[in-house]
Design an enzyme around this catalytic site. Structure first.
Site, short mmCIF file in Angstrom:
data_model
loop_
_atom_site.label_atom_id
_atom_site.label_comp_id
_atom_site.label_asym_id
_atom_site.label_seq_id
_atom_site.Cartn_x
_atom_site.Cartn_y
_atom_site.Cartn_z
N ARG A 41 9.35 -0.31 10.93
CA ARG A 41 9.07 1.03 10.34
C ARG A 41 9.36 2.10 11.57
O ARG A 41 9.51 3.06 11.02
CB ARG A 41 7.69 0.80 9.93
CG ARG A 41 7.59 0.36 8.40
CD ARG A 41 6.33 0.33 7.88
NE ARG A 41 6.14 0.23 6.31
CZ ARG A 41 5.22 -0.03 5.66
NH1 ARG A 41 3.86 -0.26 6.40
NH2 ARG A 41 5.30 -0.22 4.35
N LYS A 206 0.12 -11.91 -5.62
CA LYS A 206 -0.69 -11.54 -6.68
C LYS A 206 0.22 -11.11 -7.87
O LYS A 206 1.05 -10.28 -7.91
CB LYS A 206 -1.68 -10.57 -6.47
CG LYS A 206 -2.88 -10.88 -5.98
CD LYS A 206 -3.68 -9.59 -5.85
CE LYS A 206 -5.07 -9.90 -5.35
NZ LYS A 206 -5.29 -8.30 -5.06
N GLY A 356 7.21 -4.33 2.79
CA GLY A 356 6.55 -4.49 4.05
C GLY A 356 6.76 -5.90 4.46
O GLY A 356 7.35 -6.66 5.42
N GLY A 380 4.57 -1.11 -1.82
CA GLY A 380 4.24 -0.56 -3.14
C GLY A 380 4.90 0.59 -3.78
O GLY A 380 5.33 0.50 -4.72
C1 3PG Z 1 2.07 0.14 3.30
O1 3PG Z 1 2.01 -0.51 4.08
O2 3PG Z 1 2.18 -0.16 1.94
C2 3PG Z 1 2.05 1.69 3.23
O3 3PG Z 1 2.09 2.15 4.58
C3 3PG Z 1 0.86 2.42 2.38
O4 3PG Z 1 -0.13 1.70 3.05
P1 3PG Z 1 -1.38 1.81 1.85
O5 3PG Z 1 -0.94 0.60 0.89
O6 3PG Z 1 -2.66 1.56 2.90
O7 3PG Z 1 -1.62 3.07 1.26
MG MG Z 2 0.53 -1.50 0.69
#
Ligand code: 3PG
Ligand code: MG
Length: 399
Positions: A41, A206, A356, A380
């Site tokens: 990232r 999940k 990720g 997400g």
């Molecule tokens: C992630 O790793 O999915 C993003 O950096 C967003 O992080 P968060 O889910 O803690 O908002």
């Molecule tokens: Mg996340």
């Protein structure tokens, strides 16, 4: 609606202007040593930062890291990230020990043209994630006061209605950075009319996290391959026992209805690797998916499943993959993820890795990143994009 881009901003004079770049530098850290275990990232935001440095802007980078609870917590400090970012940029990165306080203000004031500062973790301030508009707005005012223009390059966070993502762009001239543009272009292509066959591979732990995207994708895809911890809830819905594997009991009915409506598009594992315990050295073997012994835990898809998934992938023209097929962090249970990832890498299709964990898996397994058309930095965020949701960070750039 049009989004202004970094090139639009660069076409104006940015020399000497303070440009706030929201990045997603939420990188995994080793719990023991605090070392960055995957800097993907950080590297992903270099094109935007490099262009601004080149143009002589005073670059103020901000990000969240992990989920601290609205107050400073050394375990979530961005300081190590400043070090790594400086190495990658080939110039020191000035680190502010707070987000909008004295340290931030003096660090920014001290920047020469073409220099870069990184602010401390945005989530050390409760205003960043607050549901209260006024509290978020007050924090956004303080952040915006540090800069003359705003660049959003934090694709991984565009699905969050947070101050730095949603409220700051309402207060400053704002543009999308190179990473955000590329992500939106690639995911937009998947959401539009992707070349067929379109094969989606989903894993991860999940089902509940993936339900909305499965619903949205089913009408669009030719095949949906399901592995990872989430496959056991589907196997249960097919009427199989899953031993002590991960199971979301309350999702079984939903999975059954999805299978009924899926027209045979959903492919589930036919064999799985089961172990005596969730441990790297647990004794394990491969069993049929309809013969998982009680008390044993499924930790990976089996070789016959890998072959079947690889064949489906080989025929595809477009592939989206999100989520590991097994516990790839443990060598004994990494074969499924590796096998499927290799098949995706070898295919001639347009291949997108979302998320990720799957992106980290590609690098952790030593696969060639260049073999994929695009590796998204958003987990997400990429799923919500494909669900067709309005993403607050993108909406904020459009207005
Ligand atoms: C992630 O790793 O999915 C993003 O950096 C967003 O992080 P968060 O889910 O803690 O908002
Ligand atoms: Mg996340």
């Amino acid at each position: 609606m049009t989004i202004r881009t970094l090139d639009d901003l660069l076409a104006e004079e940015v020399t000497g202007r303070r440009v706030l770049v929201r990045a997603d530098l939420n990188v995994p850290l080793d719990k023991q040593t605090g070392q960055i275990t995957d800097d993907g990232r950080i590297r992903a935001v270099l094109p935007t930062l490099g262009a601004l440095v080149q143009a002589g802007a005073k670059v103020v980078v901000c990000s969240h890291l992990g989920r601290p609870k609205g107050s400073p917590d050394p375990a979530f400090s961005l300081r190590p990230v400043a070090g790594r970012l400086g190495e990658l940029l080939g110039a020191p990165v000035h680190f502010a020990e707070d987000t909008v306080g004295d340290s931030a203000r003096s660090t920014v004031a001290g920047l020469a043209d073409g220099q870069v500062a990184l602010l401390e973790n945005l989530r050390f301030n409760p205003g960043e994630t607050s549901k209260d508009e006024a509290e978020r707005g007050a924090f956004a005012d303080q952040l915006a006061a540090l800069a003359d223009a705003y660049v959003d390059d934090a694709f991984g966070a565009v699905h969050r209605r947070h101050a730095s993502v949603y409220d700051v762009p309402a207060r400053l001239p704002h543009v999308a950075g190179r990473l955000v543009l590329r992500e939106v272009e690639v995911l937009g292509a998947l959401a539009g009319e992707p070349d067929r066959p379109y094969v989606v591979v989903l894993g991860g732990s999940k089902v509940s996290d993936k339900l909305a995207v499965i619903e949205a994708l089913l009408p669009k895809v030719d095949r949906l391959l399901v592995g990872g911890g989430m496959c056991f809830t589907f196997l249960k819905a097919q009427g199989h026992e899953v031993g002590s594997s991960l199971l979301e009991e309350e999702m079984v009915e939903t999975c059954r209805s999805l299978l009924e409506r899926a027209d045979g598009k959903i492919m589930l594992p036919v064999d799985v690797v089961v172990a005596d315990a969730f441990a790297p050295d647990a004794s394990h073997d491969t069993v049929r998916a309809d013969g998982i012994p009680s008390k044993r835990v499924g930790l990976d898809i089996g070789p016959e499943t890998v072959a079947g998934f690889a064949a489906a992938v080989r025929d595809a023209r477009t592939i989206f993959w999100n989520g590991p097929m097994g516990v790839f962090e443990m060598a004994a249970f990494a074969h499924g993820t590796r096998g499927v990832a290799e098949a995706i890498a070898e295919s001639d299709a347009f291949t997108v890795v979302g998320g990720g964990d799957s992106a980290a898996a590609v690098r952790a397994l030593g696969l060639d990143e260049q073999a994929f058309s695009h590796i998204s930095t958003g987990g997400g965020a990429s799923l919500e994009y494909l669900e067709g949701k309005t993403l607050p960070g993108i909406a904020a750039l459009e207005s």
